[in-house]
Design an enzyme around this catalytic site. Structure first.
Site, mmCIF file in Angstrom:
data_model
loop_
_atom_site.group_PDB
_atom_site.id
_atom_site.type_symbol
_atom_site.label_atom_id
_atom_site.label_comp_id
_atom_site.label_asym_id
_atom_site.label_seq_id
_atom_site.Cartn_x
_atom_site.Cartn_y
_atom_site.Cartn_z
ATOM 1 N N GLY A 163 0.830 -1.209 0.000
ATOM 2 C CA GLY A 163 0.000 0.000 0.000
ATOM 3 C C GLY A 163 0.862 1.256 0.000
ATOM 4 N N LEU A 209 1.509 3.552 -2.025
ATOM 5 C CA LEU A 209 1.110 4.814 -2.663
ATOM 6 C C LEU A 209 -0.023 5.500 -1.897
ATOM 7 C CD1 LEU A 209 1.269 3.689 -6.407
ATOM 8 C CD2 LEU A 209 3.039 4.767 -5.016
ATOM 9 N N GLY A 210 -0.359 4.959 -0.730
ATOM 10 C CA GLY A 210 -1.435 5.554 0.070
ATOM 11 C C GLY A 210 -0.946 6.714 0.921
ATOM 12 N N GLN A 211 -1.822 7.153 1.833
ATOM 13 C CA GLN A 211 -1.513 8.353 2.631
ATOM 14 C C GLN A 211 -0.247 8.162 3.481
ATOM 15 O OE1 GLN A 211 -4.123 9.290 5.909
ATOM 16 N NE2 GLN A 211 -3.455 11.421 6.015
ATOM 17 N N TYR A 260 -14.693 -2.018 9.559
ATOM 18 C CA TYR A 260 -13.275 -1.644 9.645
ATOM 19 C C TYR A 260 -12.737 -1.955 11.055
ATOM 20 C CZ TYR A 260 -9.257 1.636 9.568
ATOM 21 O OH TYR A 260 -8.022 2.216 9.644
ATOM 22 N N LYS A 292 -9.981 -4.619 12.402
ATOM 23 C CA LYS A 292 -8.800 -4.190 13.169
ATOM 24 C C LYS A 292 -8.630 -5.033 14.442
ATOM 25 C CE LYS A 292 -7.035 -1.110 10.508
ATOM 26 N NZ LYS A 292 -5.808 -1.481 9.788
HETATM 27 N N1 SER Z 1 -8.361 7.450 9.936
HETATM 28 C C1 SER Z 1 -9.065 6.196 9.929
HETATM 29 C C2 SER Z 1 -10.446 6.341 9.451
HETATM 30 O O1 SER Z 1 -10.999 7.396 9.649
HETATM 31 C C3 SER Z 1 -9.083 5.614 11.306
HETATM 32 O O2 SER Z 1 -8.086 4.666 11.415
HETATM 33 O O3 SER Z 1 -10.994 5.430 8.917
#
Ligand code: SER
Length: 321
Positions: A8, A10-12, A144, A148
């Site tokens: 990943g 190229l992500g933030q 999400y 996690k």
């Molecule tokens: N910055 C993330 C989100 O907002 C939290 O891990 O999904």
């Protein structure tokens, strides 16, 4: 860490982390990887050192990249964020869980270390909201967050059962000027800086008074390097450490920016999905375990981050203003 593969990339986080790692460990020792070459991506990441196309759902591609470059550590950043996850829960499960499983399996076979970011999303509405402890109730209500928590447990399992050196942190919202975040709940705290300079007006999709933990990207990058370089015998926790640098609501970051851009205005148009997610996350984390076990200390607070963000973004946006 000596030879590192970043998924990943190229992500933030990846687009800044790769360049920092190349400065520390040498250009050829840090392999950037991504599922595709995004047009909008930071070219420097692809060109300043090795780059491989790796889809984390394809174990063979992970094996080939780790073998070819003889890596001893994988920093696994490829994942889908919270708001997109609520739109596409099945896709999130596939990428976040099966991607992590593949990375861990390769690490088990090849005996290398893994960094995996967890998140404030690993907590939920039944978690104590203020100064959320390191070890506490984790019953998240987003897919999400579920991924996690499952990821944290899976990483601990691979450490206990197979001896894979897994380490992770629960990142708060990350604020940066290089690459935009891709569909999270805390994204407003990045976009507000862009709009302060571009249009001088920001429509905020999170309600006034909604506090969440945040961190400036340089601190987040230090977090990854410092945890991965920490003495393994000192780590009582592994997956994953609470880390934070500041906690604020939209009105706080707005007030801070307004000190530098007096004509800046904020309006609210709350997104119910994101608001519900934000309210289920802590107001502020207790990160004392990270401070005690591997010396975590952030350098930036809201004030110093705002000065730096505005300065760097002004340069970046240049003529577009
Ligand atoms: N910055 C993330 C989100 O907002 C939290 O891990 O999904």
């Amino acid at each position: 860490m000596k030879r590192i593969l970043v998924t990943g990339a190229l992500g933030q986080i990846g687009s800044e982390l790769v360049l920092k790692l190349r400065r520390i460990y040498g250009e050829n020792n840090v392999v950037a990887s991504s599922r595709s070459k995004k047009d909008t991506a930071n070219k420097e990441v692809m060109e300043s050192g090795p780059f491989e196309l790796v889809d984390v759902l394809n174990s063979q591609q992970i094996i080939e990249a780790t073998k070819k470059h003889n890596v001893d550590t994988v920093i696994h950043l490829a994942s889908i964020l919270s708001a997109v996850g609520e739109e596409k829960p099945h896709l999130l499960w596939d990428i976040n869980m099966n991607g992590l499983y593949n990375v861990l399996e390769v690490a088990r076979e090849k005996n290398h270390g893994v960094f995996i970011p967890s998140s404030i999303a690993a907590f939920g509405p039944s978690t104590p909201m203020d100064l959320t402890p390191q070890d506490t109730i984790q019953r998240p209500t987003t897919i999400y967050g579920v991924s996690k928590v499952a990821g944290e447990l899976l990483c601990d399992y691979y450490y206990e059962r197979f001896g894979v050196d897994t380490r992770g942190v629960r990142f708060p919202g990350l604020i940066s000027y290089e690459a935009l975040p891709g569909g999270g709940t805390t994204d407003y705290a990045v976009h507000i800086y862009y709009e302060a300079l571009k249009t001088k007006e920001f429509i905020c999709n999170i309600k006034e008074g909604t506090k969440m933990d945040m961190m400036y990207m340089p601190d987040a990058l230090d977090c990854i390097v410092n945890l991965m370089e920490a003495d393994s015998t000192k780590l009582k926790h592994r997956n994953a450490f609470n880390v934070t640098a500041m906690s604020f609501g939209p009105e706080d970051v707005y007030a801070e920016i307004k000190k530098h851009v007096p004509e800046f205005e904020i309006k609210y148009d709350v997104d119910p999905v994101k608001q519900k997610i934000a309210e289920s996350w802590p107001n502020s984390l207790d990160d004392s375990a990270a401070r005690e076990e591997w010396g975590w200390t952030p350098k930036y607070n809201l004030e110093t981050m705002t000065v730096d963000m505005l300065e760097k973004l002004k340069e970046k946006l240049g003529n577009n203003k």
